[in-house]
Design a protein around this motif. Structure first.
Motif, PDB file in Angstrom:
ATOM      1  N   VAL A  78      -1.764  -6.149  10.597  1.00  0.00           N
ATOM      2  CA  VAL A  78      -2.041  -4.998  11.462  1.00  0.00           C
ATOM      3  C   VAL A  78      -2.346  -5.457  12.881  1.00  0.00           C
ATOM      4  O   VAL A  78      -1.910  -4.844  13.862  1.00  0.00           O
ATOM      5  CB  VAL A  78      -3.201  -4.160  10.884  1.00  0.00           C
ATOM      6  CG1 VAL A  78      -3.609  -3.058  11.850  1.00  0.00           C
ATOM      7  CG2 VAL A  78      -2.793  -3.555   9.539  1.00  0.00           C
ATOM      8  N   ASP A  79      -3.093  -6.568  13.011  1.00  0.00           N
ATOM      9  CA  ASP A  79      -3.397  -7.101  14.337  1.00  0.00           C
ATOM     10  C   ASP A  79      -2.121  -7.558  15.044  1.00  0.00           C
ATOM     11  O   ASP A  79      -1.929  -7.274  16.233  1.00  0.00           O
ATOM     12  CB  ASP A  79      -4.384  -8.262  14.207  1.00  0.00           C
ATOM     13  CG  ASP A  79      -4.707  -8.892  15.543  1.00  0.00           C
ATOM     14  OD1 ASP A  79      -5.361  -8.233  16.378  1.00  0.00           O
ATOM     15  OD2 ASP A  79      -4.284 -10.052  15.777  1.00  0.00           O
ATOM     16  N   TRP A  80      -1.245  -8.249  14.337  1.00  0.00           N
ATOM     17  CA  TRP A  80       0.012  -8.687  14.940  1.00  0.00           C
ATOM     18  C   TRP A  80       0.901  -7.499  15.288  1.00  0.00           C
ATOM     19  O   TRP A  80       1.585  -7.506  16.314  1.00  0.00           O
ATOM     20  CB  TRP A  80       0.732  -9.648  13.985  1.00  0.00           C
ATOM     21  CG  TRP A  80       0.238 -11.059  14.077  1.00  0.00           C
ATOM     22  CD1 TRP A  80      -1.004 -11.473  14.479  1.00  0.00           C
ATOM     23  CD2 TRP A  80       0.968 -12.247  13.752  1.00  0.00           C
ATOM     24  NE1 TRP A  80      -1.099 -12.841  14.430  1.00  0.00           N
ATOM     25  CE2 TRP A  80       0.095 -13.349  13.981  1.00  0.00           C
ATOM     26  CE3 TRP A  80       2.247 -12.493  13.285  1.00  0.00           C
ATOM     27  CZ2 TRP A  80       0.491 -14.672  13.768  1.00  0.00           C
ATOM     28  CZ3 TRP A  80       2.649 -13.811  13.062  1.00  0.00           C
ATOM     29  CH2 TRP A  80       1.790 -14.885  13.307  1.00  0.00           C
ATOM     30  N   ALA A  84       2.289  -6.502  18.975  1.00  0.00           N
ATOM     31  CA  ALA A  84       3.706  -6.265  19.263  1.00  0.00           C
ATOM     32  C   ALA A  84       3.907  -4.935  19.985  1.00  0.00           C
ATOM     33  O   ALA A  84       4.710  -4.832  20.920  1.00  0.00           O
ATOM     34  CB  ALA A  84       4.513  -6.304  17.971  1.00  0.00           C
ATOM     35  N   LEU A  85       3.174  -3.918  19.568  1.00  0.00           N
ATOM     36  CA  LEU A  85       3.259  -2.624  20.245  1.00  0.00           C
ATOM     37  C   LEU A  85       2.784  -2.740  21.692  1.00  0.00           C
ATOM     38  O   LEU A  85       3.424  -2.214  22.611  1.00  0.00           O
ATOM     39  CB  LEU A  85       2.428  -1.583  19.490  1.00  0.00           C
ATOM     40  CG  LEU A  85       3.014  -1.075  18.171  1.00  0.00           C
ATOM     41  CD1 LEU A  85       1.943  -0.354  17.360  1.00  0.00           C
ATOM     42  CD2 LEU A  85       4.194  -0.142  18.445  1.00  0.00           C
ATOM     43  N   ASP A  86       1.665  -3.420  21.908  1.00  0.00           N
ATOM     44  CA  ASP A  86       1.143  -3.589  23.262  1.00  0.00           C
ATOM     45  C   ASP A  86       2.087  -4.409  24.141  1.00  0.00           C
ATOM     46  O   ASP A  86       2.130  -4.215  25.356  1.00  0.00           O
ATOM     47  CB  ASP A  86      -0.234  -4.259  23.219  1.00  0.00           C
ATOM     48  CG  ASP A  86      -1.292  -3.380  22.561  1.00  0.00           C
ATOM     49  OD1 ASP A  86      -1.080  -2.154  22.491  1.00  0.00           O
ATOM     50  OD2 ASP A  86      -2.317  -3.929  22.102  1.00  0.00           O
ATOM     51  N   ALA A  87       2.823  -5.324  23.532  1.00  0.00           N
ATOM     52  CA  ALA A  87       3.741  -6.180  24.288  1.00  0.00           C
ATOM     53  C   ALA A  87       5.067  -5.485  24.581  1.00  0.00           C
ATOM     54  O   ALA A  87       5.923  -6.064  25.250  1.00  0.00           O
ATOM     55  CB  ALA A  87       3.994  -7.473  23.527  1.00  0.00           C
ATOM     56  N   ALA A 118      -5.053  -2.024   3.209  1.00  0.00           N
ATOM     57  CA  ALA A 118      -6.044  -2.848   3.907  1.00  0.00           C
ATOM     58  C   ALA A 118      -6.064  -4.280   3.396  1.00  0.00           C
ATOM     59  O   ALA A 118      -6.285  -5.225   4.161  1.00  0.00           O
ATOM     60  CB  ALA A 118      -7.429  -2.214   3.767  1.00  0.00           C
ATOM     61  N   ALA A 119      -5.834  -4.461   2.109  1.00  0.00           N
ATOM     62  CA  ALA A 119      -5.891  -5.807   1.545  1.00  0.00           C
ATOM     63  C   ALA A 119      -4.598  -6.575   1.762  1.00  0.00           C
ATOM     64  O   ALA A 119      -4.529  -7.768   1.485  1.00  0.00           O
ATOM     65  CB  ALA A 119      -6.194  -5.739   0.045  1.00  0.00           C
ATOM     66  N   GLY A 120      -3.577  -5.897   2.245  1.00  0.00           N
ATOM     67  CA  GLY A 120      -2.308  -6.562   2.475  1.00  0.00           C
ATOM     68  C   GLY A 120      -1.515  -6.793   1.212  1.00  0.00           C
ATOM     69  O   GLY A 120      -0.609  -7.628   1.181  1.00  0.00           O
ATOM     70  N   THR A 121      -1.851  -6.055   0.154  1.00  0.00           N
ATOM     71  CA  THR A 121      -1.136  -6.239  -1.105  1.00  0.00           C
ATOM     72  C   THR A 121       0.101  -5.356  -1.183  1.00  0.00           C
ATOM     73  O   THR A 121       1.139  -5.770  -1.684  1.00  0.00           O
ATOM     74  CB  THR A 121      -2.063  -5.915  -2.293  1.00  0.00           C
ATOM     75  OG1 THR A 121      -3.288  -6.624  -2.126  1.00  0.00           O
ATOM     76  CG2 THR A 121      -1.414  -6.323  -3.603  1.00  0.00           C
ATOM     77  N   GLY A 122       0.018  -4.121  -0.700  1.00  0.00           N
ATOM     78  CA  GLY A 122       1.117  -3.175  -0.821  1.00  0.00           C
ATOM     79  C   GLY A 122       1.767  -2.876   0.517  1.00  0.00           C
ATOM     80  O   GLY A 122       1.095  -2.531   1.490  1.00  0.00           O
TER      81      GLY A 122
END
Length: 266
Positions: A78-80, A84-87, A118-122
């Protein structure tokens, strides 16, 4: 006298050019335009010639501190994605979904990411169940997902099993799509041979009228899928080829995942 002089020549005879008056500047001579020959086209270049001098990653790129990465891959993705959106990365939600067909041959296409838990599993996406990718997922419910953001030199790879969500989930997701996307889904027949584009335009016009009459209609084959990640790799490119690769591996069940992190050679 002027009238007599005009009568000295017939209508088809050339009259002598009048002498210029004293002090008058002579008329410039106008040359007829020269025929322009088309410039020769350059010979087509080979692929190595086209790429020579255009090395990848030859630009300032962000750093990646793998020691500060979170315990689960979801928050990092989510941070990346936000970066990417900001860039100003175009279509940062676009990803490549790779599957295999009945003969074991790989297949790939670009889709749109819908959500990540949130956990990055799905990792959620939608597709037509009767499309080639839908049939492939039904036969082999496993896939790989790849995202690449060129401006940042960042890539994310996800591998795991795929599960189709309930029809109610698919209907709710379908309602969030744009009118153009819903009309296209109602047309269906994805990847089938098309005689000409006007045939598609006519089918879309019919689908739009159907949507206007029945706003809640959902194609029977519309499906939402979740890729349950077993592995997630974050790749940060570097102009000096000192790429940073961090792999998350799930060690617990999907319901309560645990993740181990491993730094990989570039």
């Amino acid at each position: 006298m002027a009238a007599d002089e005009e009568g000295l020549t017939g209508p088809d005879e050339a009259r002598p050019a009048p002498e210029p008056e004293a002090g008058a500047r002579p008329e410039p001579t106008v040359e007829p335009p020269r025929e322009r020959r088309p410039e020769p086209r350059p010979e087509p270049r080979s692929v190595p010639e086209l790429l020579l001098g255009r090395p990848p990653m030859a630009r300032p790129l962000p750093s990646f501190d793998q020691d500060a990465a979170p315990a689960a891959p979801g928050p990092l993705f989510v941070d990346w994605l936000a970066t990417a959106l900001d860039a100003g990365v175009l279509d940062p939600q676009a990803f490549t979904l790779s599957t295999v067909d009945a003969d074991g041959m790989p297949d790939a296409r670009v889709l749109v990411l819908r959500d990540v838990d949130a956990a990055g599993t799905g990792w959620n996406f939608s597709a037509a169940a009767d499309s080639p990718k839908g049939r492939q997922l039904a036969d082999h419910p496993a896939a790989a997902l790849t995202v690449y953001w060129p401006q940042l030199g960042r890539q994310v790879r996800v591998r795991g099993t795929v599960e189709r969500a309930a029809d109610l989930v698919a209907a709710a997701e379908f309602a969030t799509r744009s009118p153009a996307a819903r009309a296209s889904s109602l047309v269906g027949r994805q990847s089938e041979p098309l005689a000409e584009l006007t045939e598609y335009d006519e089918a879309v016009a019919v689908a739009r009228r159907r949507l206007e009459a029945h706003p809640d209609v959902v194609p029977p084959g519309h499906a939402v899928y979740t890729l349950w990640a077993h592995e997630v790799e974050f790749w940060q490119g570097d102009s000096e080829r000192r790429h940073v690769r961090l792999r998350y591996t799930r060690t617990g069940p999907v319901s309560s995942p645990n993740w181990s992190r491993t730094l990989l050679w570039p």
